[in-house]
Write a protein that holds these residues in place. Structure first.
Motif, PDB file in Angstrom:
ATOM      1  N   ALA A 206       3.295  21.981  -0.110  1.00 49.42           N
ATOM      2  CA  ALA A 206       3.534  21.118  -0.067  1.00 49.42           C
ATOM      3  C   ALA A 206       4.475  20.420   0.093  1.00 49.42           C
ATOM      4  N   THR A 207       5.695  20.031   0.579  1.00 46.53           N
ATOM      5  CA  THR A 207       5.941  19.424   1.611  1.00 46.53           C
ATOM      6  C   THR A 207       5.876  18.659   2.049  1.00 46.53           C
ATOM      7  N   VAL A 208       4.766  19.050   2.813  1.00 42.81           N
ATOM      8  CA  VAL A 208       4.461  17.785   4.150  1.00 42.81           C
ATOM      9  C   VAL A 208       3.396  17.418   3.806  1.00 42.81           C
ATOM     10  N   PHE A 209       2.662  17.683   2.015  1.00 45.61           N
ATOM     11  CA  PHE A 209       1.728  17.030   1.905  1.00 45.61           C
ATOM     12  C   PHE A 209       2.428  16.122   0.783  1.00 45.61           C
ATOM     13  N   GLY A 210       3.468  15.785   0.517  1.00 45.60           N
ATOM     14  CA  GLY A 210       4.017  15.325  -0.624  1.00 45.60           C
ATOM     15  C   GLY A 210       3.464  15.682  -2.215  1.00 45.60           C
ATOM     16  N   LEU A 211       3.262  16.886  -1.961  1.00 44.74           N
ATOM     17  CA  LEU A 211       2.781  17.218  -3.645  1.00 44.74           C
ATOM     18  C   LEU A 211       4.305  17.553  -4.501  1.00 44.74           C
ATOM     19  N   LEU A 212       5.360  17.350  -3.798  1.00 43.39           N
ATOM     20  CA  LEU A 212       6.800  17.227  -4.246  1.00 43.39           C
ATOM     21  C   LEU A 212       6.743  16.535  -4.452  1.00 43.39           C
ATOM     22  N   ASP A 213       6.827  15.252  -3.868  1.00 45.01           N
ATOM     23  CA  ASP A 213       7.406  13.781  -4.231  1.00 45.01           C
ATOM     24  C   ASP A 213       7.187  13.708  -5.940  1.00 45.01           C
ATOM     25  N   PRO A 214       8.435  12.998  -6.535  1.00 45.68           N
ATOM     26  CA  PRO A 214       7.921  12.658  -7.611  1.00 45.68           C
ATOM     27  C   PRO A 214       7.110  11.636  -7.669  1.00 45.68           C
ATOM     28  N   LEU A 215       6.548  11.313  -9.291  1.00 42.89           N
ATOM     29  CA  LEU A 215       4.950  10.088  -8.887  1.00 42.89           C
ATOM     30  C   LEU A 215       6.737   8.533  -9.463  1.00 42.89           C
ATOM     31  N   PRO A 216       6.039   7.001  -8.931  1.00 41.73           N
ATOM     32  CA  PRO A 216       6.809   6.502  -9.025  1.00 41.73           C
ATOM     33  C   PRO A 216       6.346   6.414 -11.256  1.00 41.73           C
ATOM     34  N   GLU A 217       7.694   5.739 -11.916  1.00 43.22           N
ATOM     35  CA  GLU A 217       7.583   5.891 -13.117  1.00 43.22           C
ATOM     36  C   GLU A 217       6.107   5.394 -14.210  1.00 43.22           C
ATOM     37  N   THR A 218       5.762   3.910 -13.321  1.00 45.07           N
ATOM     38  CA  THR A 218       4.768   3.501 -14.185  1.00 45.07           C
ATOM     39  C   THR A 218       3.605   4.592 -13.748  1.00 45.07           C
ATOM     40  N   GLN A 219       3.068   5.012 -12.829  1.00 45.17           N
ATOM     41  CA  GLN A 219       1.573   6.374 -12.641  1.00 45.17           C
ATOM     42  C   GLN A 219       1.969   7.298 -13.645  1.00 45.17           C
ATOM     43  N   GLN A 220       3.519   7.870 -13.896  1.00 41.98           N
ATOM     44  CA  GLN A 220       3.201   9.140 -13.983  1.00 41.98           C
ATOM     45  C   GLN A 220       3.448   8.345 -15.480  1.00 41.98           C
ATOM     46  N   ALA A 221       3.862   7.366 -16.298  1.00 45.58           N
ATOM     47  CA  ALA A 221       3.060   7.471 -17.472  1.00 45.58           C
ATOM     48  C   ALA A 221       1.568   6.631 -17.776  1.00 45.58           C
ATOM     49  N   ALA A 222       1.232   6.530 -16.415  1.00 53.33           N
ATOM     50  CA  ALA A 222       0.002   6.184 -16.780  1.00 53.33           C
ATOM     51  C   ALA A 222      -0.972   7.470 -16.698  1.00 53.33           C
ATOM     52  N   ARG A 223      -0.673   8.341 -16.196  1.00 48.57           N
ATOM     53  CA  ARG A 223      -1.743  10.097 -16.067  1.00 48.57           C
ATOM     54  C   ARG A 223      -0.840  10.200 -17.079  1.00 48.57           C
ATOM     55  N   GLU A 224      -0.195  10.594 -17.875  1.00 53.37           N
ATOM     56  CA  GLU A 224       0.033  11.045 -18.935  1.00 53.37           C
ATOM     57  C   GLU A 224      -0.438  10.705 -20.121  1.00 53.37           C
TER      58      GLU A 224
END
Length: 259
Positions: A133-151
């Motif tokens: 998960a670390t290598v693929f960046g899966l645990l990296d937090p999303l930018p706030e704007t992207q997180q909000a848009a995806r929610e």
């Protein structure tokens, strides 16, 4: 390094994408799952590209392991072997031409099984992911704007009936699906070389926040390209190298049951 291209736009019957797809190690072919025109175009691109391997969002790896040239030769037998009727995906007749276009390719599945999705919901996506998960960046937090848009997209997709506290979890599950597609694409390329073609929804194929993001995190030396498919005059959301359109599908009101 990712190669960036200005998007190309084609009418529903056009196919050639210049060197955009020809030069890519991995090609993501997006779709709206229930649009027959989108699958026709995917099959045409697969036939043109002659991929070494195909990655399907719709298949688990266990299902993909069943696919052989002999099975592909019999549409009914392939559908039965894959248990497609019980999968919840649209009519297999729309997807079969994609298989038929590459009978000798290797097949990979990237579907997230239900037990893995439940594990991700309870223990975090990193525990359910097949790769690092670390290598693929899966645990990296999303930018706030992207997180909000995806929610917001998740809320709309669930007809505004999803509890607010579940929205971040649903976004995480979508990110897990993105990462699984990327993982399978990397595995396919390492085993067979390119080009690898990924069959998936537009949301997973988009280069700005879909599976390509996770592929580039894990394998930045690979080059990739992405197709997004719209309906009518409405383009798909996101960043793609090539955008095409097909006639729209009538779906009624999917939220009628919630009213």
């Amino acid at each position: 390094m990712i190669r960036y291209f200005f998007p190309l736009f084609f009418a529903p019957t056009a196919l050639a994408a210049g060197g955009v797809f020809d030069d890519a190690d991995v090609v993501f072919l997006g779709e709206l799952h229930d649009n027959p025109g989108h699958h026709v175009r995917q099959a045409e691109y697969v036939a043109e590209l002659g991929p070494t391997a195909l990655v399907f969002e719709m298949l688990t790896q266990a299902q993909a392991d069943l696919v052989t040239p002999e099975l592909i030769a019999d549409e009914t037998a392939l559908e039965t072997a894959l248990g497609w009727d019980e999968s919840g995906w649209p009519d297999f007749a729309m997807y079969y031409p994609i298989f038929a276009a590459a009978p000798d390719a290797a097949y990979f599945g990237a579907a997230v099984p239900r037990d893995a999705a439940r594990q991700a919901m309870s223990d975090g996506v990193g525990t359910a992911f097949r790769g690092d998960a670390t290598v693929f960046g899966l645990l990296d937090p999303l930018p706030e704007t992207q997180q909000a848009a995806r929610e917001a997209l998740q809320l709309a997709a669930h007809c505004d009936a999803m509890p607010q506290e579940m929205l971040p979890v649903m976004v995480d599950i979508q990110r897990l699906r993105d990462a699984e597609l990327a993982y399978s694409a990397v595995q396919a390329f390492e085993a067979y070389g390119g080009p690898v073609v990924v069959i998936t929804g537009n949301g997973h194929a988009r280069k700005d926040w879909g599976a390509p993001v996770y592929l580039m995190a894990a394998a930045p030396a690979l080059t990739l390209a992405a197709l997004g498919q719209g309906e009518g005059d409405a383009p798909p959301s996101g960043v793609f190298d090539v955008i095409t359109w097909s006639n729209p599908v009538y779906r009624g009101d999917p939220c009628e049951a919630f009213r």
